[in-house]
Design a protein around this motif. Sequence first.
Motif, PDB file in Angstrom:
ATOM      1  N   ASN A   7      40.641 -31.015   8.554  1.00  9.20           N
ATOM      2  CA  ASN A   7      39.647 -31.101   8.847  1.00  9.20           C
ATOM      3  C   ASN A   7      38.811 -32.671   8.556  1.00  9.20           C
ATOM      4  O   ASN A   7      37.676 -32.503   8.638  1.00  9.20           O
ATOM      5  N   THR A  13      38.960 -24.692   6.968  1.00  5.39           N
ATOM      6  CA  THR A  13      38.742 -23.697   7.737  1.00  5.39           C
ATOM      7  C   THR A  13      39.913 -22.521   7.570  1.00  5.39           C
ATOM      8  O   THR A  13      40.971 -23.079   8.471  1.00  5.39           O
ATOM      9  N   CYS A  29      43.606 -23.840   1.926  1.00  3.22           N
ATOM     10  CA  CYS A  29      42.258 -23.331   1.733  1.00  3.22           C
ATOM     11  C   CYS A  29      42.061 -22.951   0.306  1.00  3.22           C
ATOM     12  O   CYS A  29      42.783 -21.801  -0.045  1.00  3.22           O
TER      13      CYS A  29
END
Length: 63
Positions: A7, A13, A29
């Motif tokens: 990102n 995400t 993540c």
Amino acid sequence: MTRDCTNGGCACTPNQSIKCTVNNCAHHCQDTQYCGLNTIQVGTHETNPTMVECTDCQSFKLK
């Protein structure tokens, strides 16, 4: 210096279709055990892979 990670700013995400436990990948993540990429590339370093250890996530990028 901008790090090359998910990102564009290292926000993540989680893609719940790609589970991942590799914490030192730039696309991992950290709050969950998922990858932040939309897709990944899986490959091999063997001519004739016969075991799971013969496969690699070729989308891996070191943090």
